[in-house]
Structures are given as C-alpha cells and as structure tokens.
Design an enzyme around this catalytic site. Structure first.
Site, PDB file in Angstrom:
ATOM      1  N   GLU A 225      21.173   3.649  66.380  1.00  0.00           N
ATOM      2  CA  GLU A 225      20.897   2.738  65.253  1.00  0.00           C
ATOM      3  C   GLU A 225      21.569   1.386  65.469  1.00  0.00           C
ATOM      4  O   GLU A 225      20.967   0.320  65.270  1.00  0.00           O
ATOM      5  CB  GLU A 225      21.419   3.336  63.935  1.00  0.00           C
ATOM      6  CG  GLU A 225      20.743   4.617  63.522  1.00  0.00           C
ATOM      7  CD  GLU A 225      21.442   5.871  64.043  1.00  0.00           C
ATOM      8  OE1 GLU A 225      21.952   5.851  65.190  1.00  0.00           O
ATOM      9  OE2 GLU A 225      21.458   6.867  63.316  1.00  0.00           O
TER      10      GLU A 225
ATOM     11  N   CYS B 240      25.903   4.361  68.998  1.00  0.00           N
ATOM     12  CA  CYS B 240      24.747   5.087  68.464  1.00  0.00           C
ATOM     13  C   CYS B 240      23.456   4.281  68.623  1.00  0.00           C
ATOM     14  O   CYS B 240      23.474   3.048  68.728  1.00  0.00           O
ATOM     15  CB  CYS B 240      24.938   5.352  66.979  1.00  0.00           C
ATOM     16  SG  CYS B 240      26.270   6.481  66.607  1.00  0.00           S
TER      17      CYS B 240
ATOM     18  N   CYS C 248      25.126   8.309  61.288  1.00  0.00           N
ATOM     19  CA  CYS C 248      26.550   8.613  61.076  1.00  0.00           C
ATOM     20  C   CYS C 248      27.147   7.582  60.113  1.00  0.00           C
ATOM     21  O   CYS C 248      26.515   6.569  59.791  1.00  0.00           O
ATOM     22  CB  CYS C 248      27.287   8.597  62.416  1.00  0.00           C
ATOM     23  SG  CYS C 248      27.620   6.935  63.034  1.00  0.00           S
TER      24      CYS C 248
HETATM   25  N1  THU Z   1      24.442   9.527  67.473  1.00  0.00           N
HETATM   26  C1  THU Z   1      23.556   8.522  67.247  1.00  0.00           C
HETATM   27  O1  THU Z   1      23.072   7.869  68.178  1.00  0.00           O
HETATM   28  N2  THU Z   1      23.227   8.250  65.967  1.00  0.00           N
HETATM   29  C2  THU Z   1      23.719   8.921  64.892  1.00  0.00           C
HETATM   30  O2  THU Z   1      23.490   8.520  63.765  1.00  0.00           O
HETATM   31  C3  THU Z   1      24.498  10.139  65.086  1.00  0.00           C
HETATM   32  C4  THU Z   1      25.085  10.299  66.449  1.00  0.00           C
HETATM   33  C5  THU Z   1      24.803   9.820  68.858  1.00  0.00           C
HETATM   34  C6  THU Z   1      26.223   9.472  69.223  1.00  0.00           C
HETATM   35  C7  THU Z   1      26.468  10.393  70.379  1.00  0.00           C
HETATM   36  O3  THU Z   1      25.983   9.768  71.555  1.00  0.00           O
HETATM   37  C8  THU Z   1      25.608  11.607  70.088  1.00  0.00           C
HETATM   38  O4  THU Z   1      24.680  11.202  69.105  1.00  0.00           O
HETATM   39  C9  THU Z   1      26.375  12.809  69.581  1.00  0.00           C
HETATM   40  O5  THU Z   1      27.224  12.444  68.553  1.00  0.00           O
END
Ligand code: THU
Length: 132
Positions: A58, A56, A87
């Site tokens: 973050e 992700c 998440c």
């Molecule tokens: N994702 C993030 O980068 N940050 C989050 O807090 C939620 C999800 C990304 C992971 C994945 O590449 C895409 O969003 C869909 O889940």
C-alpha cells in the site's frame, strides 16, 4: 465507484502482487491506488533482510503516485491470497495522503470487502492536531 474501474483497480493490484519481493514471509501483497484524474499506480511489498525495513504494498503504491506528482486520490485496491486488510502503519499513511477513500480488499477466491479509511482507522491522528 464505477464497476469497470473497480475491476481494473483490482486486476492491477493482483498483477502488482506478482512482483512482490517477500523471501522472508513468502506473503505476496499487491496494491493499486487510483488518482483523482483516473490514473492508477501500483505497489507490492518489498522485504529486507533487516525485517523492519520492509515496506508494504500500500505504501509503495502511494509513493509511486506521489513521485509522479499526484496529490488527490479516489480509491485503493489491495490483494493478498487471504484478503489481508492494511496494517496499522499503512492505515495511517492512507489516511494522511489519500483521506477517507474506499479501500477494496480482495483474496485469491475473488472475495471482495469494501472499507473506508475512516473505518480502518477510527479517531485518527493527523496534521490537523499539530496545526490547530
Ligand atoms: N504487508 C503488506 O504489504 N501490506 C499489509 O497491509 C500487510 C502486510 C506485507 C509486509 C510483509 O512483507 C508481509 O506482508 C508480511 O507481513
């Protein structure tokens, strides 16, 4: 947090989202974390064909700050088209590494929501548990 600094943090998160490598979900996320001494580090989500290896925005922003020697953090901004909150895995890592900071969440309409880590992850597990 000072308004100008907050706006810059937001803009850096938006810019970072443009580098998102998300061919599977097609969901771009950008994050920017501000260190105690006012530096900003960014991250975007980076997906893998082996989906579970995706990282992700973050956590990538935090890793970028850590690899540059930073250990104290003031705030984080997260941007996605519809204002996703971090998440569960990211909530744990934000808590572990950044502590109880404000997390500003933005969407493409410019809507802003402010949370604190302690609000996103109530009753957290952390190293205090195994060090006590
Ligand atoms: N994702 C993030 O980068 N940050 C989050 O807090 C939620 C999800 C990304 C992971 C994945 O590449 C895409 O969003 C869909 O889940």
């Amino acid at each position: 947090m000072e308004k100008t600094k907050q706006r810059i943090l937001k803009e850096r998160a938006i810019e970072a989202s443009k580098f998102s490598h998300s061919p599977y979900s097609k969901y771009s996320v950008g994050a920017a974390v501000e260190t105690e001494d006012g530096e900003i580090f960014v991250g975007c989500n980076v997906e893998s064909s082996s989906y579970g290896l995706s990282v992700c925005a973050e956590r990538n922003a935090i890793a970028a700050a850590i690899v540059n020697g930073h250990k104290q953090f003031r705030a984080m901004a997260v941007y996605s088209r519809n204002g996703a909150t971090p998440c569960g895995a990211c909530r744990q890592v934000i808590w572990d590494i950044c502590g109880d900071i404000p997390v500003y969440v933005y969407d493409e309409a410019g809507k802003e929501k402010t949370y604190r880590t302690s609000e996103l992850l109530p009753n957290p597990f952390d190293c205090r548990k195994f060090e006590e």
